[in-house]
Design a protein around this motif. Sequence first.
Motif, PDB file in Angstrom:
ATOM      1  N   THR A   1       0.851  -1.190   0.000  1.00 51.90           N
ATOM      2  CA  THR A   1       0.000   0.000   0.000  1.00 51.90           C
ATOM      3  C   THR A   1       0.891   1.247   0.000  1.00 51.90           C
ATOM      4  O   THR A   1       2.061   1.174   0.347  1.00 51.90           O
ATOM      5  CB  THR A   1      -0.912   0.027   1.250  1.00 51.90           C
ATOM      6  N   HIS A   2       0.289   2.367  -0.420  1.00 47.81           N
ATOM      7  CA  HIS A   2       0.988   3.652  -0.277  1.00 47.81           C
ATOM      8  C   HIS A   2       0.320   4.476   0.828  1.00 47.81           C
ATOM      9  O   HIS A   2       0.661   5.630   1.027  1.00 47.81           O
ATOM     10  CB  HIS A   2       0.959   4.426  -1.596  1.00 47.81           C
ATOM     11  N   ILE A   3      -0.668   3.870   1.498  1.00 46.63           N
ATOM     12  CA  ILE A   3      -1.415   4.622   2.514  1.00 46.63           C
ATOM     13  C   ILE A   3      -0.891   4.263   3.901  1.00 46.63           C
ATOM     14  O   ILE A   3      -1.072   3.142   4.376  1.00 46.63           O
ATOM     15  CB  ILE A   3      -2.931   4.306   2.426  1.00 46.63           C
ATOM     16  N   MET A   4      -0.243   5.236   4.531  1.00 45.26           N
ATOM     17  CA  MET A   4       0.401   4.956   5.826  1.00 45.26           C
ATOM     18  C   MET A   4      -0.617   4.636   6.932  1.00 45.26           C
ATOM     19  O   MET A   4      -0.367   3.771   7.755  1.00 45.26           O
ATOM     20  CB  MET A   4       1.265   6.147   6.274  1.00 45.26           C
ATOM     21  N   GLN A   5      -1.780   5.328   6.901  1.00 46.24           N
ATOM     22  CA  GLN A   5      -2.786   5.050   7.945  1.00 46.24           C
ATOM     23  C   GLN A   5      -3.272   3.609   7.848  1.00 46.24           C
ATOM     24  O   GLN A   5      -3.662   3.008   8.834  1.00 46.24           O
ATOM     25  CB  GLN A   5      -4.025   5.948   7.820  1.00 46.24           C
ATOM     26  N   GLU A   6      -3.249   3.090   6.634  1.00 45.38           N
ATOM     27  CA  GLU A   6      -3.693   1.719   6.430  1.00 45.38           C
ATOM     28  C   GLU A   6      -2.766   0.749   7.175  1.00 45.38           C
ATOM     29  O   GLU A   6      -3.215  -0.207   7.802  1.00 45.38           O
ATOM     30  CB  GLU A   6      -3.603   1.427   4.934  1.00 45.38           C
ATOM     31  N   VAL A   7      -1.492   1.034   7.062  1.00 45.68           N
ATOM     32  CA  VAL A   7      -0.496   0.195   7.730  1.00 45.68           C
ATOM     33  C   VAL A   7      -0.714   0.288   9.236  1.00 45.68           C
ATOM     34  O   VAL A   7      -0.717  -0.728   9.943  1.00 45.68           O
ATOM     35  CB  VAL A   7       0.921   0.701   7.355  1.00 45.68           C
ATOM     36  N   GLU A   8      -0.917   1.521   9.696  1.00 42.19           N
ATOM     37  CA  GLU A   8      -1.106   1.698  11.140  1.00 42.19           C
ATOM     38  C   GLU A   8      -2.387   1.021  11.619  1.00 42.19           C
ATOM     39  O   GLU A   8      -2.445   0.494  12.724  1.00 42.19           O
ATOM     40  CB  GLU A   8      -1.082   3.187  11.493  1.00 42.19           C
ATOM     41  N   ALA A   9      -3.402   0.981  10.758  1.00 45.43           N
ATOM     42  CA  ALA A   9      -4.682   0.390  11.161  1.00 45.43           C
ATOM     43  C   ALA A   9      -4.657  -1.139  11.118  1.00 45.43           C
ATOM     44  O   ALA A   9      -5.393  -1.785  11.853  1.00 45.43           O
ATOM     45  CB  ALA A   9      -5.787   0.910  10.246  1.00 45.43           C
ATOM     46  N   LEU A  10      -3.821  -1.697  10.278  1.00 45.00           N
ATOM     47  CA  LEU A  10      -3.934  -3.144  10.034  1.00 45.00           C
ATOM     48  C   LEU A  10      -2.749  -4.001  10.460  1.00 45.00           C
ATOM     49  O   LEU A  10      -2.912  -5.175  10.764  1.00 45.00           O
ATOM     50  CB  LEU A  10      -4.126  -3.388   8.526  1.00 45.00           C
ATOM     51  N   CYS A  11      -1.544  -3.398  10.445  1.00 41.97           N
ATOM     52  CA  CYS A  11      -0.337  -4.251  10.479  1.00 41.97           C
ATOM     53  C   CYS A  11       0.269  -4.491  11.846  1.00 41.97           C
ATOM     54  O   CYS A  11       0.144  -3.677  12.743  1.00 41.97           O
ATOM     55  CB  CYS A  11       0.766  -3.603   9.655  1.00 41.97           C
ATOM     56  N   ASP A  12       0.973  -5.629  11.948  1.00 48.79           N
ATOM     57  CA  ASP A  12       1.831  -5.896  13.089  1.00 48.79           C
ATOM     58  C   ASP A  12       3.227  -5.363  12.780  1.00 48.79           C
ATOM     59  O   ASP A  12       3.945  -4.917  13.646  1.00 48.79           O
ATOM     60  CB  ASP A  12       1.974  -7.416  13.305  1.00 48.79           C
ATOM     61  N   ARG A  13       3.590  -5.448  11.509  1.00 51.62           N
ATOM     62  CA  ARG A  13       4.979  -5.180  11.129  1.00 51.62           C
ATOM     63  C   ARG A  13       5.008  -4.546   9.743  1.00 51.62           C
ATOM     64  O   ARG A  13       4.070  -4.717   8.960  1.00 51.62           O
ATOM     65  CB  ARG A  13       5.719  -6.519  11.096  1.00 51.62           C
ATOM     66  N   VAL A  14       6.086  -3.827   9.458  1.00 50.70           N
ATOM     67  CA  VAL A  14       6.222  -3.141   8.180  1.00 50.70           C
ATOM     68  C   VAL A  14       7.572  -3.467   7.557  1.00 50.70           C
ATOM     69  O   VAL A  14       8.610  -3.349   8.222  1.00 50.70           O
ATOM     70  CB  VAL A  14       6.194  -1.603   8.377  1.00 50.70           C
ATOM     71  N   ILE A  15       7.539  -3.868   6.293  1.00 51.28           N
ATOM     72  CA  ILE A  15       8.790  -4.058   5.548  1.00 51.28           C
ATOM     73  C   ILE A  15       8.831  -2.950   4.502  1.00 51.28           C
ATOM     74  O   ILE A  15       7.871  -2.776   3.743  1.00 51.28           O
ATOM     75  CB  ILE A  15       8.824  -5.446   4.870  1.00 51.28           C
ATOM     76  N   ILE A  16       9.916  -2.173   4.513  1.00 49.61           N
ATOM     77  CA  ILE A  16      10.041  -1.104   3.509  1.00 49.61           C
ATOM     78  C   ILE A  16      11.143  -1.504   2.531  1.00 49.61           C
ATOM     79  O   ILE A  16      12.245  -1.894   2.952  1.00 49.61           O
ATOM     80  CB  ILE A  16      10.381   0.253   4.171  1.00 49.61           C
ATOM     81  N   ILE A  17      10.828  -1.428   1.230  1.00 47.24           N
ATOM     82  CA  ILE A  17      11.884  -1.685   0.249  1.00 47.24           C
ATOM     83  C   ILE A  17      12.100  -0.450  -0.612  1.00 47.24           C
ATOM     84  O   ILE A  17      11.198   0.368  -0.809  1.00 47.24           O
ATOM     85  CB  ILE A  17      11.629  -2.945  -0.618  1.00 47.24           C
ATOM     86  N   ASN A  18      13.320  -0.320  -1.082  1.00 49.37           N
ATOM     87  CA  ASN A  18      13.677   0.801  -1.943  1.00 49.37           C
ATOM     88  C   ASN A  18      14.688   0.289  -2.964  1.00 49.37           C
ATOM     89  O   ASN A  18      15.645  -0.396  -2.594  1.00 49.37           O
ATOM     90  CB  ASN A  18      14.300   1.924  -1.104  1.00 49.37           C
TER      91      ASN A  18
END
Length: 235
Positions: free
Chosen positions: A189-206
């Motif tokens: 997703t590109h929506i940060m609130q979505e991550v905060e609302a749903l996730c336990d963990r975040v993987i960021i790739i670049n």
Amino acid sequence: MSIQVTNLTKVYGTQRAVDGISFSLKPGEIVGFLGPNGAGKSTTMKILTGYLNSTSGTATVADFDVQQQAMPARRAIGYLPEHNPLYLDMYVREFLLFSGKLYGMRGSTLKSRVDEMINLCGLEVEKRKKIGQLSKGYRQRVGLAQSFLHDPAVLILDEPTTGLDPNQIQEIRELIRTAGHNKTVLFSTHIMQEVEALCDRVIIINKGRVVSDSSLEELRQTGKSLEETFRNLTV
Ligand SMILES: Nc1ncnc2c1ncn2[C@@H]1O[C@H](COP(=O)(O)OP(=O)(O)OP(=O)(O)O)[C@@H](O)[C@H]1O
């Protein structure tokens, strides 16, 4: 592990779209997969779901190697691709019955599962329409219903809420939360609130590489917002 990615690389021509990434998801985790446009998220997801072969490295889903044991791996996966390809001339229920047959479901088991998914995904009112007549949000619900149909242990959802209005975003998010209960979910997703609302963990790739793999709690403790962390790591 539900998902294990080890040194995965994908080269398109001269471009290393995915460049030696490794990460894993434990059963029941909901993990957000973030990265700027072109970072390699969809490519990684396509390799995990067997749509693309990797150039090197390995990936397993539910302990099955996605290339060497493709069929059992695919049975364990529910996949919503980024552009959610659907048969626009099919009716909603017809399409879900057709999809279930592709997973080997038949008879009353198939029919009751399709009806259960129509109910779960809020498709009751639209189930007699052709997919081509549905709004974008309802098409997305059909895609989600299809991905949940065979009751997979692992859900891989590529930008499931992109292009939806705020109400639909909320509804699809709720659906992922409900249907993803007791499942392992990797979603981009590109929506940060979505991550905060749903996730336990975040993987960021670049640029095809993992630049962060942390729990939301760990990220909160840095005192920076997720957006700030994302920008610092990817600009
Ligand atoms: N079939 C292809 N042939 C050549 N290059 C490709 C192909 N598919 C993707 N790429 C390139 O690989 C890179 C990674 O693309 P990918 O779609 O995986 O990124 P993404 O992180 O999902 O981006 P977005 O957030 O925009 O969906 C991009 O530079 C893209 O142009």
